[in-house]
Every structure is written in C-alpha cells, then in structure tokens.
Design an enzyme around this catalytic site. Structure first.
Site, PDB file in Angstrom:
ATOM      1  N   GLU A 121       1.539  -0.388  -5.046  1.00  8.67           N
ATOM      2  CA  GLU A 121       0.633   0.713  -5.336  1.00  8.67           C
ATOM      3  C   GLU A 121       1.563   1.919  -5.496  1.00  8.67           C
ATOM      4  O   GLU A 121       2.048   2.465  -4.504  1.00  8.67           O
ATOM      5  CB  GLU A 121      -0.356   0.941  -4.202  1.00  8.67           C
ATOM      6  CG  GLU A 121      -1.354   2.043  -4.516  1.00  8.67           C
ATOM      7  CD  GLU A 121      -2.298   2.338  -3.358  1.00  8.67           C
ATOM      8  OE1 GLU A 121      -3.465   2.668  -3.615  1.00  8.67           O
ATOM      9  OE2 GLU A 121      -1.863   2.249  -2.190  1.00  8.67           O
ATOM     10  N   ASP A 163       0.833  -1.189   0.000  1.00  6.95           N
ATOM     11  CA  ASP A 163       0.000   0.000   0.000  1.00  6.95           C
ATOM     12  C   ASP A 163       0.878   1.253   0.000  1.00  6.95           C
ATOM     13  O   ASP A 163       1.853   1.335   0.752  1.00  6.95           O
ATOM     14  CB  ASP A 163      -0.884  -0.029   1.259  1.00  6.95           C
ATOM     15  CG  ASP A 163      -1.832   1.141   1.344  1.00  6.95           C
ATOM     16  OD1 ASP A 163      -2.715   1.259   0.480  1.00  6.95           O
ATOM     17  OD2 ASP A 163      -1.687   1.951   2.276  1.00  6.95           O
TER      18      ASP A 163
END
Length: 677
Positions: free
Chosen positions: A360, A331
C-alpha cells in the site's frame, strides 16, 4: 513463589522463546534496560527469574525442563524518563515481541493494574504438513480475493455453525467451493496477527473489526480460532493454509508493521514501549517524549533500527517458513521505507524471494505518496485505477484517455525500472471504502453508527447513487445499478495488471452506505450469503474465466501500439467511426465510446499462433452507440449490459469492409475474431 535464580546462561539467538525438547531458551532485545526478569506462570502462581546474561544487547537464559504450554512475560527495569525517550516501568508485565501465541485478554478498564497482562505461551511448532506445497501461481495469472476471516463465513449456511467465522471455517468445503467457482487464485486476508481494540472503540462498545492494530507480529489472532478438539490456534491456522493450498489457492496476509497497538504517549505500556521505547519507535529528535505519527495511529515503528528491522524480517520469514503463507500486503508500506533498509533487506532474502510482495504505497507523513516508486519484484495498490475507473463510469469526471491508461496497466506509473504490468494491483473497491453495491447506491457516506458523527471515512468517493439515495424500489434505478456493477467488474477483470476483488462484491453485499466499517463486527460487515446475488456470482466467474482463457488480458510486456504480433499491432484503440483513435479523441472528455483491440498473444517458442484477436467495445453513454468494426469475422462472447452476458450461441458478424454494430447503453462488450492472414 520463589525468586531463586535457576536459569542457565542460554544463548542470545534466536530471539523469543524456543523449545528444544529439553527446555526453553529465552532471548529478549533491549539496548537500554538495566535489568530484565523472566516471569513464568504456573496456574495463578508466578515465578520471577532474573536474566543475568546479556550479549550484544540481548538478554537471555535457558530454563531446563520447561515445555510448550508454559506462559511467560517480562519485567524490564530502566529509567522512567520520557523526556529522554525511555518509558521503563518494572511493575509492568510485558509481552514478548516474538510471542508465537498470546493468552489472556487485554482490558482497558484494568490496564493500569500491573498484574493484569497479556502473556506469551511457549509453543511446539511441529505440524504434519503432509505433501503441502506452495501453489506458486504466476503473478500475471493471479486474481486476488480480499477477505476477512470472520466475516467471510460467519453467516454461511454451508459452514458448520461451530466453525463459522474462524480459520477452520474459511477452509471448509463450502467456502473453497465458492472460491473455486469464482476462479480466484489467492485469498488476501485482512490482518490476522494478534491485535487490540482501541480505547475509543471500547468506550463505545465497539471493536476493531478489521484488525489494523497489531501487538504481536508472530502470533495468529486467537479470536478467529474454533479450537475444535483442543487444536491450538497455530495448528488451526496451519490446517487452513494446508487446505487452501490443496485447492490450489494461495494465502496472502495483510501485515501492519508501520505501528503498534501501544498508540501515542497516552497509550498503555504492553510490550515494545516498556522493553525499549527509544529503539522500537520513531521519536521526534526535539521531543523525545512524543512519537512520530506517519500512520495516524499514534506511533511509528522504527525500522531504521537494525533490531527492529530484524524483528520484521524474522516475522516475515516465520509466516513463510513455518506457517507456509504465500505473500504479504504491507499496510502503509511507505512508512516502512523511511530511512530504513527494509526494501534492500527483502530484496536479498532467499526465503522471501519467491513470495508475493504487495505495497500500500503511501502513508500520511511528508512525501508519503509513493505510488510507482517501489522496486522490481513489488506490486502496489493502484489507487489511480480505482479513482479513474470510478470517475469514468460513475461521475464522468474522467475521459477516455484516463480509462485507456488504466486498461493498459498504468504504464506511466509502473513502466520504469524494468517493471511489468503486474506491478499494479487493480481494484475498484477494497475493505476501506464503499462496497461495490454501495458505490452505485449512495452519493454520500453514512457512517453514523461508527459514533463519530459521520466525520470518519473518505468524503470524495467518485460514487453515484443512480438517482436515489440508498435502498430503492424504482426499476429504472435498480437496472442502472445492476448494469454499472457489472460494467465496473468487467473493467477490473479485463485490464492489464493484477485484479483484486473485494470479498462480497460478487454477491451484492451492502454496508448501508458505511464506507469505513472498521469497527462494525456484525451483520453490516459479515457476508450475507442468504441474499447472495447468484447471477452476479456467475458473471464474476465468467469474467475471471475470460481472463484465464485469453492471455492477451495478462500481458507480461507493456502494450505500445508499435510492437507487431503476427503482422498486427499489439494494441489498437478503436474509434466508433471505424478508425484508430487520434490525439484529439483522447483530449475529449465527452467521448464515452471507444474500443480496445488486442492482438493474439505472442506464441511461446515452438507453438503456433492461436489466431484469436480480442475486441472490447466500451460505451458509457445512456444512448445506444454504433461501432464500425475492423474487418474480420467477429463472434460476441460477452455483453455486460444483458441479463445473460455469457449466453451460448451469441451472434457472429462478418465485416469484410467494416460494418456497423450496435452497442446497448452502458455496456462493456467483449468479442474475438478469427485473424485474417
């Protein structure tokens, strides 16, 4: 209760609490602590044991006779001097950053009480893995399925009620049967590391459903455990992994190393902040009493510090080596690369070399958009695929050229540094945003139930409600939505790169227009198996089967149009008028019909060419369109616009000199032909 110092010296490694069969070694890093105490619990009693040894900034001691099940926490003494970057408070009981199991429940109403704490638990790592082995599915053959542990099985009638919403429930035969029916190869789990609910959610009676608020990076979240027969949280997680592996399904974890649940300077002192604030967090040099906030969550972990980087690497190795997971999605991964050696450390680690690494590739800090900038060996979420595909099919803001780039794997993004098409993770929807059904049912977000007056969530979604906002009974609107969902799914599964399907999109799940349902732990986010769209499930399974059958859809090399395969170009972009596309065609934003012809796959050494050429015909217009096909014998194998897209005995067409073939409105048609020599 006794303050008697009965700890032996122990050793400064490994960090955390490690049981050796005779006792437990405790080791805690703190560069700026003046004194550290180990607090162990026996029922309601607590003993405080000074850690008198400190080696290379690691405080350590050995407790002979201690066993798994022992609960413990730390008290760390040092200056309470926020302006100097330190926030020590010796009254606080602090959670070990290396805790394998967390016990107790954090309460915002009681967090000011120093005695009200989360504690770590010493664990026994032994587990019978049997013949478990990682599936090691090649990245090019991977189909990701992004899922939430609880939401996936919470309402599944085939899962025993006591197991619904748990690790054990996710690995029941009913769930595995669904995964195998679809043909997905990897279950990408939303965060399972121990996390907390934010204060503003708690005050509204809501929770952090998605789990992107980690506190303990080694400990599986206990709220997802069924604990049947006294099985521990760790053992249940391992059993889930073993069961999924037995079904040839990989397990990918979404991990959140960019920030912690301690939030900003007004947040609680639970672990890192009270152990060594200035080491664990990034602090503005001219405002040491504050935090760098590249995450939007109040703080940013300081991976530039070698001990913090070590913690992250140790956690990754733990999840792979001890828990047997097969990879990670990071993330806000751009945060992890800021001034740190994170990418280099991962690249050289022998254990982590074989696992899948997905970034990400952005955060909210300066120069935070890193799409295409990660190293070979990494894959990245491709938001350009998401936006361009939506804009082509739904809003017509993107032209044929943009869609073609995405179909071909986004070479202009990932083609440098020797990376292959699998560097891109393609997705239409993910947990953050509309579901697929809502994408074609809502023009605007409807997040009122989140309690933020609909201010949260993305405002620009490239969505189209097909003529009516929300629930509709209009057959024209419903048919349009049905076709568009299938068209978007076909685009996803027939594009170069690695496809990711959001859990529930295959059953027609809706969140009533909420595109930021991170705090909705209820029927809004749980998969509605009772009302699952069986035809849509079959369609997705058929698409994934096509992807498996035709290696042209899983290229290891970039399509160029110049590389020759058995006498023909690897790719030809086909104009409906019966010729290759020209430069002027790509410049047109109005052109919504074109074709993609893929040559037979390059044969392996010693293998004959299979002779199957794929032709994908694309038409986004409301009106029917005629295509002049290349010469050959063509057999239709899928038409996404029909009620029976994979109907057997579909028609065969012979076009020795080129012929007209009609395509229905808004289809995505796939055909192959016998190749002429």
């Amino acid at each position: 209760m006794s303050d008697r110092a009965d700890l032996e010296a122990g050793r400064p490694w490994p960090l955390g609490a490690c049981w050796d069969g005779h006792g437990v070694n405790f080791a805690l890093f703190s560069a700026h602590a003046e004194r550290v105490e180990l607090c162990v619990f026996d029922g309601e009693r607590m003993r405080t044991l000074p850690l008198r040894e400190c080696t290379d900034q690691v405080w350590h001691g050995y407790l002979a006779g201690a066993e798994p099940g022992l609960r413990y926490a730390y008290r760390v003494h040092g200056p309470d001097a926020p302006k100097r970057g330190q926030r020590f408070d010796h009254r606080r009981l602090l959670l070990d950053p290396y805790a394998r199991e967390v016990v107790g429940r954090f309460s915002w109403r009681k967090h000011h009480d120093p005695a009200d704490c989360l504690a770590a638990c010493v664990v026994d790592e032994r587990f019978d893995w049997g013949d478990d082995a990682p599936p090691l599915i090649p990245l090019a053959s991977t189909v990701l399925y992004e899922a939430h542990v609880k939401g996936s099985s919470r309402q599944h009638p085939g899962v025993p009620e006591v197991l619904r919403g748990t690790y054990a429930g996710l690995a029941t035969p009913a769930m595995i049967e669904h995964f195998q029916r679809l043909g997905v190869t990897a279950i990408n789990l939303l965060p399972v590391c121990h996390f907390l609910d934010e204060r503003h959610l708690d005050e509204k009676g809501l929770v952090n459903y998605w789990g992107y608020n980690s506190l303990a990076f080694f400990a599986p979240e206990p709220r997802y455990a069924a604990r049947i027969g006294g099985q521990s949280v760790i053992a249940e997680f391992k059993t889930m992994v073993r069961s999924l592996h037995a079904a040839h399904l990989e397990v990918i974890l979404d991990v959140v190393f960019n920030h912690t649940a301690e939030s900003d300077e007004a947040g609680p002192i639970l672990s890192f902040r009270g152990i060594d604030n200035s080491s664990y967090y990034r602090l503005p040099p001219d405002h040491l009493n504050r935090y760098e906030n590249f995450t939007g969550c109040g703080n940013t972990l300081n991976l530039a510090h070698p001990r913090v980087l070590q913690m992250v690497m140790d956690a990754l190795r733990y999840w792979v080596g001890v828990m047997h997971v097969d990879g990670f999605r990071f993330d806000l991964a751009a945060t992890l690369t800021r001034d740190s050696a994170f990418l280099a450390a991962l690249r050289q680690d022998p254990l982590l070399q074989r696992v899948k690494l997905i970034a990400e590739p952005w955060d909210i800090g300066p120069d935070g958009y890193h799409l295409g900038r990660f190293l070979p060996g990494w894959s990245e979420w491709n938001d350009r695929f998401r936006d361009d595909v939506r804009a082509f099919w739904l809003t017509h803001e993107a032209g044929a050229g943009q869609l073609a780039q995405r179909l071909a794997g986004s070479r202009e993004v990932f083609g440098s540094s020797g990376r292959a098409p699998q560097a891109g993770i393609n997705f239409i929807t993910a947990h953050d945003g509309f579901t697929l059904r809502d994408l074609v049912s809502y023009q605007k977000k409807h997040n009122e139930l989140n309690g933020e007056e609909n201010r949260d969530g993305h405002g620009h979604n490239h969505a189209w409600n097909c003529g009516e906002e929300g629930v509709s009974t209009d057959p024209v609107v419903l048919e349009r939505r049905r076709r568009l969902q299938r068209t978007l799914l076909a685009t996803l599964m027939l594009s170069q790169g690695v496809p990711m399907l959001q859990s529930g999109d295959e059953i027609g799940r809706t969140q009533a227009g909420n595109n930021n349902a991170y705090c909705q732990d209820n029927a809004m986010t749980w998969l509605d198996w009772k009302n699952a769209d069986a035809e849509l499930i079959d369609f997705v399974a058929g698409l994934i089967d096509l992807r498996r059958r035709f290696p042209q859809l899983r290229q290891h090399r970039w399509l160029t149009g110049e590389a020759m395969v058995d006498g023909q170009p690897d790719v030809v972009w086909w104009h409906p008028a019966g010729r290759p596309m020209r430069h002027a065609d790509w410049e047109s934003k109005k052109l919504g019909t074109f074709g993609l012809q893929l040559a037979p796959d390059r044969p392996a050494v010693g293998k004959a060419q299979d002779g199957e050429t794929l032709l994908c015909l694309i038409n986004r217009d409301d009106n029917q369109a005629s295509f002049l096909l290349p010469a050959g014998v063509w057999q239709q194998i899928c038409d996404s616009s029909t009620q029976a897209p994979f109907a057997p005995h579909m028609r065969e067409i012979s076009t020795p000199r080129g012929g007209a073939q009609r395509a229905d409105s808004q289809p995505f048609l796939i055909r192959w032909r016998d190749f002429y020599h």
